[in-house]
Design an enzyme around this catalytic site. Structure first.
Site, PDB file in Angstrom:
ATOM      1  N   HIS A  52     -16.838 -11.203  -7.022  1.00  0.00           N
ATOM      2  CA  HIS A  52     -15.873 -12.190  -6.532  1.00  0.00           C
ATOM      3  C   HIS A  52     -16.009 -13.469  -7.366  1.00  0.00           C
ATOM      4  O   HIS A  52     -17.116 -13.909  -7.644  1.00  0.00           O
ATOM      5  CB  HIS A  52     -16.174 -12.471  -5.057  1.00  0.00           C
ATOM      6  CG  HIS A  52     -15.309 -13.516  -4.441  1.00  0.00           C
ATOM      7  ND1 HIS A  52     -15.815 -14.604  -3.781  1.00  0.00           N
ATOM      8  CD2 HIS A  52     -13.965 -13.633  -4.386  1.00  0.00           C
ATOM      9  CE1 HIS A  52     -14.815 -15.346  -3.325  1.00  0.00           C
ATOM     10  NE2 HIS A  52     -13.685 -14.792  -3.684  1.00  0.00           N
ATOM     11  N   HIS A  98     -11.850 -22.320  -9.934  1.00  0.00           N
ATOM     12  CA  HIS A  98     -12.102 -22.099  -8.504  1.00  0.00           C
ATOM     13  C   HIS A  98     -11.455 -23.221  -7.709  1.00  0.00           C
ATOM     14  O   HIS A  98     -11.942 -24.350  -7.742  1.00  0.00           O
ATOM     15  CB  HIS A  98     -13.598 -22.028  -8.227  1.00  0.00           C
ATOM     16  CG  HIS A  98     -13.910 -21.446  -6.883  1.00  0.00           C
ATOM     17  ND1 HIS A  98     -15.157 -21.364  -6.360  1.00  0.00           N
ATOM     18  CD2 HIS A  98     -13.099 -20.889  -5.949  1.00  0.00           C
ATOM     19  CE1 HIS A  98     -15.117 -20.811  -5.166  1.00  0.00           C
ATOM     20  NE2 HIS A  98     -13.867 -20.516  -4.890  1.00  0.00           N
TER      21      HIS A  98
HETATM   22  C1  LIG Z   1     -12.280 -12.751  -0.789  1.00  0.00           C
HETATM   23  O1  LIG Z   1     -12.879 -13.818  -0.095  1.00  0.00           O
HETATM   24  C2  LIG Z   1     -12.788 -15.068  -0.699  1.00  0.00           C
HETATM   25  C3  LIG Z   1     -13.452 -16.099   0.129  1.00  0.00           C
HETATM   26  O2  LIG Z   1     -14.522 -15.606   0.823  1.00  0.00           O
HETATM   27  C4  LIG Z   1     -11.370 -15.448  -0.998  1.00  0.00           C
HETATM   28  O3  LIG Z   1     -11.337 -16.658  -1.707  1.00  0.00           O
HETATM   29  C5  LIG Z   1     -10.703 -14.365  -1.790  1.00  0.00           C
HETATM   30  O4  LIG Z   1      -9.356 -14.685  -2.015  1.00  0.00           O
HETATM   31  C6  LIG Z   1     -10.839 -13.053  -1.072  1.00  0.00           C
HETATM   32  N1  LIG Z   1     -10.139 -11.993  -1.761  1.00  0.00           N
HETATM   33  C7  LIG Z   1     -10.341 -11.688  -3.031  1.00  0.00           C
HETATM   34  C8  LIG Z   1      -9.537 -10.605  -3.614  1.00  0.00           C
HETATM   35  O5  LIG Z   1     -11.158 -12.261  -3.681  1.00  0.00           O
END
Ligand SMILES: *[C@@H]1O[C@H](CO)[C@@H](O)[C@H](O)[C@H]1NC(C)=O
Ligand SMILES: *[C@@H]1O[C@H](CO)[C@@H](O)[C@H](O)[C@H]1NC(C)=O
Length: 308
Positions: A52, A98
């Protein structure tokens, strides 16, 4: 008939002694994403570990906008095969940032993709997925495609015969590696209606996601973002397995490195996956998206989900 058979076996024997005699297009990948067992498996039936905010890495624990500690080559080295990132325009150039580029600027998308391309060149038997967000609705044709072309990744990107692709209709990892089209590119918004760049695929008609910005360590499962004509079960799915803390009790949430050891443990990931399987005809998640991938045991969990 017999003579022909003998001739063919002799030719095969020669070919196997001298690899150069085997034409490229008949060469079959023998190891796919590190495992022979995965070559015959459909892309839609494999679990991949994801990073992520992959670009948002910093060793500085006080950098609250960093969701990773190690750089892209290190993430890939740890076994990450889904890179997620969030885009923003910065001075007319597409960057990964971010929330905003003042908060955390991960550099240009083109430079990022070149780094990823270096890995792909050095590792020809790896299938990789990219899931990028496009919150500013930036042009696929004028901005995204040139970055992919310049990096070399456009040439490796898989283009399905039609969209959306059902979970059970994806090619095998072996076929993708043999064809050289072993990168799958998804965008969260912008690619649904605009199909001008065929390899940039719309995410939600083919992948559903669990909720994000989760602050409950038990990760209760539900289908959050999903789209398109395919049923939930015919989608692949991603568990957004990153824990956030509402640090000031003000609704300002940040990722939580202190609990990453527990969050990225086999037990926590398996429990989250188990809680979701009812939405997916018992299937494991396709993508396990993690913060701080160098902490915990994400790959062990993913290998277990793959039955390895
Ligand atoms: C996953 O979680 C985060 C925050 O916890 C979010 O910013 C993000 O958009 C979510 N989905 C993806 C595909 O990263
Ligand atoms: C792949 O298929 C097997 C057998 O049906 C299943 O156990 C596993 O959960 C599937 N994995 C994914 C990611 O679909």
């Amino acid at each position: 008939m017999h003579a022909v058979f003998l001739f063919l076996s002799a030719a095969a024997a020669v070919a196997s002694v001298s690899g150069a005699l085997i034409p490229q297009h008949t060469r079959r990948a023998d190891v796919c994403n590190g495992h022979a067992e995965l070559c015959g498996r459909s892309y839609g039936n494999v679990t991949f570990m994801g990073a992520h905010d992959s670009f948002a890495f910093s060793e500085n624990p006080l950098d609250l906008a960093a969701d990773q500690r190690v750089d892209i080559p290190s993430q890939l080295g740890l076994g990450v095969r889904l890179l997620q990132a969030q885009s923003h325009m910065n001075d007319g150039v597409l960057h990964f940032c971010h929330t905003s580029c003042e908060l955390f600027d991960g550099g240009s998308v083109e430079d990022y993709l070149k780094t990823v391309h270096d890995f792909l060149t050095a590792n020809p038997k790896e299938v990789l997925t990219l899931i990028f967000t496009n919150p500013e609705g930036v042009s696929l044709k004028d901005v995204w495609d040139p970055a992919f072309q310049a990096s070399g990744i456009a040439d490796l990107a898989f283009v399905p015969p039609s969209i959306p692709v059902k979970q059970s209709d994806w090619p095998t990892l072996g076929d993708m590696i043999d064809s050289g089209k072993r990168v799958v590119v998804f965008l969260d918004t912008g690619a649904d209606d605009d199909r001008s760049v065929p390899y940039i695929l719309p995410e939600f008609p083919m992948i559903w996601e669990t909720p994000f910005s989760v602050t409950d360590e038990n990760f209760p499962c539900s289908v959050d973002r999903i789209n398109g004509p395919l049923s939930t079960e015919d989608h692949m799915y991603m568990i957004n397995h990153s824990l956030n803390k509402d640090i000031f009790g003000l609704g300002i949430i940040v990722s939580d490195p202190l609990d990453a050891d527990d969050t990225n443990s086999v037990a926590s990931i398996m429990a989250n996956a188990g809680g979701c399987q009812g939405f997916a005809a018992g299937r494991a998640p396709n993508f396990v998206l993690l913060d701080f991938v160098n902490i915990g045991n994400g790959l062990d969990a993913v290998n277990q989900l793959n039955g390895l």
